[in-house]
Design a protein around this motif. Structure first.
Motif, short mmCIF file in Angstrom:
data_model
loop_
_atom_site.label_atom_id
_atom_site.label_comp_id
_atom_site.label_asym_id
_atom_site.label_seq_id
_atom_site.Cartn_x
_atom_site.Cartn_y
_atom_site.Cartn_z
N SER A 2 3.05 -20.71 8.69
CA SER A 2 3.45 -21.74 9.63
C SER A 2 3.13 -21.30 11.04
N SER A 3 2.76 -22.26 11.88
CA SER A 3 2.42 -21.93 13.27
C SER A 3 3.61 -21.36 14.01
N ALA A 4 4.83 -21.57 13.48
CA ALA A 4 6.01 -21.02 14.14
C ALA A 4 6.05 -19.50 14.02
N LEU A 5 5.26 -18.95 13.09
CA LEU A 5 5.26 -17.51 12.89
C LEU A 5 3.88 -16.89 13.05
N THR A 6 2.82 -17.64 12.74
CA THR A 6 1.49 -17.05 12.62
C THR A 6 0.97 -16.46 13.92
N ASP A 7 1.46 -16.95 15.05
CA ASP A 7 0.98 -16.40 16.31
C ASP A 7 1.65 -15.08 16.65
N LEU A 8 2.63 -14.68 15.86
CA LEU A 8 3.32 -13.42 16.13
C LEU A 8 2.75 -12.25 15.33
N PHE A 9 2.41 -12.51 14.06
CA PHE A 9 1.88 -11.42 13.22
C PHE A 9 0.88 -12.01 12.25
N PRO A 10 -0.29 -11.42 12.13
CA PRO A 10 -1.38 -12.01 11.34
C PRO A 10 -1.19 -11.96 9.84
N LEU A 11 -0.43 -11.02 9.34
CA LEU A 11 -0.21 -10.91 7.90
C LEU A 11 1.18 -11.46 7.54
N PRO A 12 1.31 -12.14 6.43
CA PRO A 12 2.62 -12.71 6.05
C PRO A 12 3.54 -11.67 5.43
N GLY A 322 16.43 -3.01 -4.29
CA GLY A 322 16.20 -4.25 -5.00
C GLY A 322 15.79 -3.99 -6.43
N GLN A 323 15.65 -5.07 -7.19
CA GLN A 323 15.36 -4.94 -8.61
C GLN A 323 13.97 -4.37 -8.89
N GLY A 324 13.10 -4.37 -7.89
CA GLY A 324 11.76 -3.82 -8.10
C GLY A 324 11.62 -2.37 -7.69
N HIS A 325 12.72 -1.64 -7.59
CA HIS A 325 12.69 -0.28 -7.02
C HIS A 325 11.76 0.67 -7.74
N ARG A 326 11.55 0.49 -9.03
CA ARG A 326 10.67 1.39 -9.79
C ARG A 326 9.22 1.28 -9.33
N MET A 327 8.90 0.24 -8.58
CA MET A 327 7.52 -0.01 -8.16
C MET A 327 7.23 0.53 -6.76
N VAL A 328 8.13 1.35 -6.22
CA VAL A 328 7.89 1.90 -4.89
C VAL A 328 6.66 2.79 -4.88
N ARG A 329 6.00 2.85 -3.74
CA ARG A 329 4.81 3.68 -3.58
C ARG A 329 4.99 4.58 -2.38
N GLU A 330 4.75 5.86 -2.56
CA GLU A 330 4.93 6.82 -1.48
C GLU A 330 3.69 6.84 -0.60
N LEU A 331 3.52 5.78 0.15
CA LEU A 331 2.39 5.63 1.06
C LEU A 331 2.90 5.55 2.49
N PRO A 332 2.11 5.95 3.46
CA PRO A 332 2.48 5.68 4.85
C PRO A 332 2.67 4.17 5.03
N ALA A 333 3.61 3.79 5.89
CA ALA A 333 3.96 2.38 6.02
C ALA A 333 2.77 1.50 6.38
N GLY A 334 1.94 1.98 7.32
CA GLY A 334 0.77 1.20 7.70
C GLY A 334 -0.20 1.01 6.55
N ARG A 335 -0.41 2.07 5.77
CA ARG A 335 -1.30 1.97 4.61
C ARG A 335 -0.71 1.04 3.56
N LEU A 336 0.61 1.08 3.39
CA LEU A 336 1.26 0.20 2.43
C LEU A 336 1.02 -1.26 2.80
N VAL A 337 1.11 -1.59 4.08
CA VAL A 337 0.83 -2.95 4.53
C VAL A 337 -0.61 -3.33 4.18
N GLU A 338 -1.53 -2.41 4.42
CA GLU A 338 -2.93 -2.69 4.10
C GLU A 338 -3.12 -2.93 2.60
#
Length: 372
Positions: A2-12, A322-338
């Motif tokens: 939504s345009s209400a959010l997209t101008d703030l951060f490019p990734l959802p 959360g219920q998906g805790h077993r799926m955590v990945r030990e990645l740097p936060a920026g890399r995880l976003v990528e």
């Protein structure tokens, strides 16, 4: 998005604000720098402590970020029930060699002072948990140039947020780790939470403002699913717990994938309000007896939780997840976003091919962050 959010951060992709020392400025900065929206958690901090973290975060990134506030809580707890629970916890205090906390340490979490700081020193986004702010507060933030989001666990709560003037609503499914952001704490409703996909659909049919989906999301394919269901973005908390930028204690991070911790559950054991965490000894022994008394129980158990963390004892800590805790990945936060963005793009391509047209469920949405 939504345009209400997209101008703030490019990734959802929104990093959930996790109170208790997890959502550090370095975590929020890494997420924002990678194209998502990083968040600071002001809960349990003083107004000055929040301001100092905002200053630190601004020194790490020039990109938009958010700050989360807890709404003041009404007085509804029975002091007698809290006293009985304190007696039950006496053995825990003796075991950890500490005193129980003062249950009367405060109900409003310094809300007014924090709101005043955010009006004097505006940030791009402010979100609210445990209720809906007054219309005047939301309007004041809007005049200051701040977008506002309110957590909702039902369509009715989402409608209340829209009617008060919030810019967007965070649809929090029952799968989510940490505290359920219910606007009213009704013990009779314990265990009746709505799953995320059903909740997003119901809220989208109820309100006209953008929806951010939260609850159990750990992969880009799940982000694609909530976008297809009508959300504008996804909020992830547990996914970022194991990152090096997270402030979670090492025993907490290890517990997320430790076979000793096989499931999550909603409990009042640590705070007096329903919150989802890994089932451990403390939750099993005290959860059935914990009263509906937030934040009194939170203050009461605070020294116990700190002592358990200092001793490296995950069985006595509040291991929100959360219920998906077993799926955590030990990645740097920026890399995880990528990685999440890559998975989202791949899932969106598959989804678009199955819809058979560019105008499919995700048609026209830039999910790759290209050109940012």
């Amino acid at each position: 998005m939504s345009s209400a959010l997209t101008d703030l951060f490019p990734l959802p992709i929104v990093q959930a604000p996790m109170a208790g020392g997890v959502s550090l400025p370095r975590l929020a900065a890494a997420v924002s720098e990678a194209g998502g929206l990083g968040f600071l958690a002001a809960g349990y901090k003083t107004a000055d402590g929040m301001y100092q973290e905002i200053k630190q975060l601004r020194g790490l990134t020039g990109r938009p970020f958010g700050v989360n506030l807890f709404m003041p809580q009404p007085e509804h707890a029975e002091s007698g029930a809290v006293e009985v629970y304190a007696q039950q916890l006496a053995g825990e205090a003796a075991w950890y060699g500490t005193e129980l906390g003062d249950p009367d340490s405060g109900r409003d979490d310094g809300y007014d002072a924090k709101l005043a700081v955010l009006l004097d020193n505006p940030v791009p986004v402010v979100s609210f948990h445990f209720g809906v702010p007054a219309r005047e507060a939301l309007e004041a933030l809007r005049r200051a140039g701040t977008r506002t989001l309110v957590t909702a666990t039902t369509a009715e709560e989402a409608l209340a947020a829209e009617q008060a003037g919030a810019d967007a609503v965070i649809a929090q499914g029952v799968e989510a780790g940490g505290h359920q952001g219910t606007h009213r704490d009704v013990p009779e409703n314990d265990g009746s939470g709505i799953g995320l996909l059903s909740l997003v659909a119901r809220i989208r049919e109820t309100v006209g403002i953008p929806v951010v989906a939260a609850g159990g999301i750990m992969r880009g394919s799940q982000i694609a699913a909530v976008l297809a269901a009508g959300a504008s973005a996804a909020q992830l908390g547990t996914a970022f717990l194991a990152t090096p930028e997270s402030g979670a204690a090492d025993p907490y991070k290890r517990a997320l994938t430790d076979p000793l911790f096989t499931r999550t559950a909603l409990t009042r054991a640590f705070s007096g309000r329903p919150a989802r965490g890994l089932v451990n000894r403390f939750m099993r022994e005290h959860g059935p007896y914990a009263p509906a008394a937030y934040p009194e129980v939170h203050h009461l158990t605070s020294p116990l939780r700190k002592a358990a963390a200092a001793a490296g004892d995950a069985q006595g800590m509040a291991l929100w997840a959360g219920q998906g805790h077993r799926m955590v990945r030990e990645l740097p936060a920026g890399r995880l976003v990528e990685v999440l963005a890559e998975e989202l793009a791949a899932a969106s391509t598959v989804l678009s091919s199955t819809t058979g047209a560019d105008g499919g469920a995700l048609g026209g949405t830039d999910v790759t962050g290209a050109g940012r």
